[in-house]
Write a protein that holds these residues in place. Structure first.
Motif, PDB file in Angstrom:
ATOM      1  N   PHE A  46      45.998   5.872  12.822  1.00 27.96           N
ATOM      2  CA  PHE A  46      45.278   6.086  14.078  1.00 27.96           C
ATOM      3  C   PHE A  46      44.027   6.931  13.885  1.00 27.96           C
ATOM      4  CE2 PHE A  46      49.575   5.030  15.452  1.00 27.96           C
ATOM      5  CZ  PHE A  46      49.303   4.058  16.395  1.00 27.96           C
ATOM      6  N   ILE A  47      43.967   7.722  12.830  1.00 26.59           N
ATOM      7  CA  ILE A  47      42.802   8.550  12.552  1.00 26.59           C
ATOM      8  C   ILE A  47      41.681   7.700  11.951  1.00 26.59           C
ATOM      9  CG2 ILE A  47      41.947  10.564  11.267  1.00 26.59           C
ATOM     10  CD1 ILE A  47      44.044  11.174  13.509  1.00 26.59           C
ATOM     11  N   ASN A  48      42.044   6.771  11.116  1.00 30.53           N
ATOM     12  CA  ASN A  48      41.086   5.921  10.419  1.00 30.53           C
ATOM     13  C   ASN A  48      41.538   4.466  10.560  1.00 30.53           C
ATOM     14  OD1 ASN A  48      38.962   5.172   8.807  1.00 30.53           O
ATOM     15  ND2 ASN A  48      39.960   5.739   6.890  1.00 30.53           N
ATOM     16  N   PRO A  49      41.491   3.908  11.777  1.00 33.99           N
ATOM     17  CA  PRO A  49      42.107   2.595  12.026  1.00 33.99           C
ATOM     18  C   PRO A  49      41.468   1.425  11.291  1.00 33.99           C
ATOM     19  CG  PRO A  49      40.874   3.340  13.940  1.00 33.99           C
ATOM     20  CD  PRO A  49      40.896   4.478  12.966  1.00 33.99           C
ATOM     21  N   GLU A  50      40.237   1.552  10.836  1.00 34.26           N
ATOM     22  CA  GLU A  50      39.619   0.431  10.141  1.00 34.26           C
ATOM     23  C   GLU A  50      40.065   0.322   8.682  1.00 34.26           C
ATOM     24  OE1 GLU A  50      37.054   3.966   9.638  1.00 34.26           O
ATOM     25  OE2 GLU A  50      37.855   2.999  11.406  1.00 34.26           O
ATOM     26  N   ALA A  51      40.800   1.321   8.198  1.00 36.34           N
ATOM     27  CA  ALA A  51      41.285   1.291   6.817  1.00 36.34           C
ATOM     28  C   ALA A  51      42.809   1.308   6.814  1.00 36.34           C
ATOM     29  CB  ALA A  51      40.747   2.501   6.042  1.00 36.34           C
ATOM     30  N   ALA A  52      43.391   0.403   6.064  1.00 28.35           N
ATOM     31  CA  ALA A  52      44.855   0.343   5.975  1.00 28.35           C
ATOM     32  C   ALA A  52      45.381   1.530   5.168  1.00 28.35           C
ATOM     33  CB  ALA A  52      45.279  -0.956   5.302  1.00 28.35           C
TER      34      ALA A  52
END
Length: 87
Positions: free
Chosen positions: A19-25
């Protein structure tokens, strides 16, 4: 990041999205564990409460303290999943 001094990977999870960095898995957990251990560290599950605060009673209500005692190990980290499932 380990070489730079990180001491906590944050909220990594094999079942939730970042949720902090949603564009990275999330990184592969097994790879993260291998990389961590190859540098002499242990990948351990911690509670939402950092280990150094687990034994400090002024941070917790009696009800929360009772639950923390059940789920924390002697070092203040999460007990293993097998133990937690029995509680």
């Amino acid at each position: 990041m380990l070489d730079a001094g990180i001491n906590d990977w944050g909220g990594i999870s094999p079942v939730t999205k970042d949720f902090i960095n949603p564009e990275a898995a999330w990184p592969q957990i097994a790879r993260l564990q291998t990389e961590t251990e190859s540098r002499g560290f242990a990948l351990r599950e911690r509670l939402a409460l950092y280990p150094e605060f687990v034994r400090r009673e002024e941070f917790l209500s009696p009800r929360v303290r009772n639950r923390i005692v059940e789920v924390a190990d002697a070092d203040g980290y999460a007990r293993d999943a097998a133990h937690a499932a029995r509680i």
